[in-house]
Design a protein around this motif. Structure first.
Motif, PDB file in Angstrom:
ATOM      1  N   LYS A 173     -18.286   2.199  54.827  1.00 23.53           N
ATOM      2  CA  LYS A 173     -18.967   3.440  54.865  1.00 23.53           C
ATOM      3  C   LYS A 173     -18.332   4.238  56.417  1.00 23.53           C
ATOM      4  O   LYS A 173     -18.344   5.340  56.178  1.00 23.53           O
ATOM      5  CB  LYS A 173     -20.622   3.536  54.872  1.00 23.53           C
ATOM      6  CG  LYS A 173     -21.232   3.005  53.586  1.00 23.53           C
ATOM      7  CD  LYS A 173     -20.768   3.997  52.629  1.00 23.53           C
ATOM      8  CE  LYS A 173     -21.312   3.426  51.144  1.00 23.53           C
ATOM      9  NZ  LYS A 173     -20.824   4.275  49.951  1.00 23.53           N
ATOM     10  N   ILE A 174     -18.770   3.189  57.346  1.00 21.29           N
ATOM     11  CA  ILE A 174     -18.007   3.884  58.642  1.00 21.29           C
ATOM     12  C   ILE A 174     -16.752   4.147  58.572  1.00 21.29           C
ATOM     13  O   ILE A 174     -16.130   5.372  58.786  1.00 21.29           O
ATOM     14  CB  ILE A 174     -18.163   2.833  59.797  1.00 21.29           C
ATOM     15  CG1 ILE A 174     -19.943   2.759  59.815  1.00 21.29           C
ATOM     16  CG2 ILE A 174     -17.631   3.165  61.118  1.00 21.29           C
ATOM     17  CD1 ILE A 174     -20.075   1.611  60.769  1.00 21.29           C
ATOM     18  N   GLN A 183     -11.029  11.615  60.930  1.00 19.07           N
ATOM     19  CA  GLN A 183     -11.585  10.158  60.367  1.00 19.07           C
ATOM     20  C   GLN A 183     -11.768   9.338  61.513  1.00 19.07           C
ATOM     21  O   GLN A 183     -10.787   9.160  62.329  1.00 19.07           O
ATOM     22  CB  GLN A 183     -10.565   9.620  59.210  1.00 19.07           C
ATOM     23  CG  GLN A 183     -10.999   8.462  58.753  1.00 19.07           C
ATOM     24  CD  GLN A 183     -10.278   8.325  57.210  1.00 19.07           C
ATOM     25  OE1 GLN A 183      -9.926   9.139  56.768  1.00 19.07           O
ATOM     26  NE2 GLN A 183     -10.192   7.148  56.981  1.00 19.07           N
ATOM     27  N   VAL A 184     -12.789   8.598  61.564  1.00 21.65           N
ATOM     28  CA  VAL A 184     -13.120   7.592  62.487  1.00 21.65           C
ATOM     29  C   VAL A 184     -12.374   6.335  62.219  1.00 21.65           C
ATOM     30  O   VAL A 184     -12.523   5.785  61.063  1.00 21.65           O
ATOM     31  CB  VAL A 184     -14.654   7.580  62.615  1.00 21.65           C
ATOM     32  CG1 VAL A 184     -15.029   6.287  63.849  1.00 21.65           C
ATOM     33  CG2 VAL A 184     -15.295   8.931  62.986  1.00 21.65           C
ATOM     34  N   LYS A 185     -11.816   5.614  63.290  1.00 17.55           N
ATOM     35  CA  LYS A 185     -11.390   4.570  63.263  1.00 17.55           C
ATOM     36  C   LYS A 185     -12.525   3.283  63.366  1.00 17.55           C
ATOM     37  O   LYS A 185     -13.390   3.317  64.225  1.00 17.55           O
ATOM     38  CB  LYS A 185     -10.408   4.110  64.313  1.00 17.55           C
ATOM     39  CG  LYS A 185      -8.930   4.929  64.085  1.00 17.55           C
ATOM     40  CD  LYS A 185      -8.046   4.502  65.323  1.00 17.55           C
ATOM     41  CE  LYS A 185      -6.768   5.176  64.741  1.00 17.55           C
ATOM     42  NZ  LYS A 185      -5.769   4.921  65.923  1.00 17.55           N
ATOM     43  N   LEU A 186     -12.575   2.441  62.524  1.00 18.48           N
ATOM     44  CA  LEU A 186     -13.715   1.385  62.436  1.00 18.48           C
ATOM     45  C   LEU A 186     -13.889   0.819  63.783  1.00 18.48           C
ATOM     46  O   LEU A 186     -14.827   0.585  64.279  1.00 18.48           O
ATOM     47  CB  LEU A 186     -13.583   0.379  61.316  1.00 18.48           C
ATOM     48  CG  LEU A 186     -14.570  -0.677  61.315  1.00 18.48           C
ATOM     49  CD1 LEU A 186     -16.163   0.117  61.122  1.00 18.48           C
ATOM     50  CD2 LEU A 186     -14.275  -1.465  60.031  1.00 18.48           C
ATOM     51  N   SER A 187     -12.801   0.178  64.308  1.00 20.34           N
ATOM     52  CA  SER A 187     -12.825  -0.295  65.636  1.00 20.34           C
ATOM     53  C   SER A 187     -13.445   0.265  66.807  1.00 20.34           C
ATOM     54  O   SER A 187     -14.118  -0.168  67.570  1.00 20.34           O
ATOM     55  CB  SER A 187     -11.445  -1.052  65.816  1.00 20.34           C
ATOM     56  OG  SER A 187     -10.526  -0.100  65.715  1.00 20.34           O
ATOM     57  N   THR A 188     -12.846   1.533  66.661  1.00 18.87           N
ATOM     58  CA  THR A 188     -13.194   2.604  67.681  1.00 18.87           C
ATOM     59  C   THR A 188     -14.797   2.670  67.581  1.00 18.87           C
ATOM     60  O   THR A 188     -15.695   2.765  68.571  1.00 18.87           O
ATOM     61  CB  THR A 188     -12.606   3.703  67.933  1.00 18.87           C
ATOM     62  OG1 THR A 188     -11.162   3.669  67.851  1.00 18.87           O
ATOM     63  CG2 THR A 188     -12.842   4.896  68.853  1.00 18.87           C
ATOM     64  N   PHE A 189     -15.292   2.993  66.435  1.00 21.45           N
ATOM     65  CA  PHE A 189     -16.582   3.337  66.142  1.00 21.45           C
ATOM     66  C   PHE A 189     -17.552   2.083  66.721  1.00 21.45           C
ATOM     67  O   PHE A 189     -18.453   2.155  67.446  1.00 21.45           O
ATOM     68  CB  PHE A 189     -17.047   3.560  64.649  1.00 21.45           C
ATOM     69  CG  PHE A 189     -18.339   3.914  64.421  1.00 21.45           C
ATOM     70  CD1 PHE A 189     -18.697   5.309  64.405  1.00 21.45           C
ATOM     71  CD2 PHE A 189     -19.263   2.950  64.283  1.00 21.45           C
ATOM     72  CE1 PHE A 189     -19.798   5.730  64.239  1.00 21.45           C
ATOM     73  CE2 PHE A 189     -20.548   3.443  63.953  1.00 21.45           C
ATOM     74  CZ  PHE A 189     -20.942   4.873  63.805  1.00 21.45           C
ATOM     75  N   LEU A 190     -17.053   0.883  66.326  1.00 22.41           N
ATOM     76  CA  LEU A 190     -17.876  -0.421  66.630  1.00 22.41           C
ATOM     77  C   LEU A 190     -18.168  -0.538  68.239  1.00 22.41           C
ATOM     78  O   LEU A 190     -19.045  -1.046  68.723  1.00 22.41           O
ATOM     79  CB  LEU A 190     -17.301  -1.524  65.808  1.00 22.41           C
ATOM     80  CG  LEU A 190     -17.620  -1.581  64.508  1.00 22.41           C
ATOM     81  CD1 LEU A 190     -16.713  -2.935  63.952  1.00 22.41           C
ATOM     82  CD2 LEU A 190     -18.931  -1.693  64.068  1.00 22.41           C
TER      83      LEU A 190
END
Length: 216
Positions: A173-174, A183-190
């Protein structure tokens, strides 16, 4: 002989400055749109209360909605005004109302009860709610999202393991999330968009206030 009319332009400037003098030292006040969402008992009402909102019903088990009147958050010489909004129930029946809260320039705190990770939850409700948020922010200008994992004082999971579990449960979802039309990068978001908090800890609340004042 001194003629006051001769200096009228200068005097006009001085008078203007003196009139505005009190405003020069007023706090830098901005209005910000905040939405606090999440499942039942994740701490939404508690967070609103700790931020300074005046609530008619502070019950954690309340399942409806209530108006949050505009209020301010201040620190040092800075003040921000939080726009009028709603404290929304966490049941599936309230997900439809997210569209009332998420507009252009809205920053969303999505709260997840940290105990969900230890209870081996399937994250069905959380996934549906984030899916709704994802659809609403896709075409909106300048929206932000941060996950706040609450009840830190009642869980034993460390922050690194928490991020791995978020990646496992919510990563798809992220990964599809679009914020500020990118679009958000998963690693950056976490790394940047996940907080692990105890809403009864003043230090954690102050960090959230600082974020609202300085960063959002």
């Amino acid at each position: 002989m001194w003629n006051p009319l001769r200096f009228s332009p200068i005097m006009a400037i001085i008078v203007t400055i003196l009139k505005k003098w009190p405003d020069i030292f007023k706090p830098n006040k901005k209005t910000k749109n905040i939405a606090i969402l999440g499942c039942k008992e994740s701490g939404k009402t508690t967070l609103w209360s700790k931020l300074g909102a005046k609530l008619q019903d502070s019950s954690e088990k309340r399942t409806g909605q209530q108006i949050i009147s505009e209020f301010t958050i201040s620190k040092n010489n800075k003040t921000v005004s939080i726009a009028k909004t709603k404290d929304m129930g966490g049941g599936d029946e309230w997900v439809y109302a997210y569209q009332e809260l998420i507009h252009e320039n809205t920053f969303i705190y999505y709260l997840i009860d940290g105990r969900e990770f230890e209870a081996k939850s399937k994250f069905g409700k959380i996934t549906r709610q984030i899916e709704k948020i994802k659809r609403l922010v896709k075409e909106k200008e300048n929206c932000g999202l941060k996950l706040l994992i609450t009840h830190r004082d009642e869980t034993n999971i460390n922050k690194q393991d928490l991020k791995l579990k978020i990646k496992e449960k919510l990563g798809n979802k992220i990964f599809e999330l679009i914020l500020k039309k990118q679009q958000v990068k998963l690693s950056t978001f976490l790394e940047n968009n996940v907080g692990y908090v105890n809403l009864l800890d003043e230090n954690d609340i102050n960090k959230i206030k600082d974020e609202i004042i300085e960063a959002l």
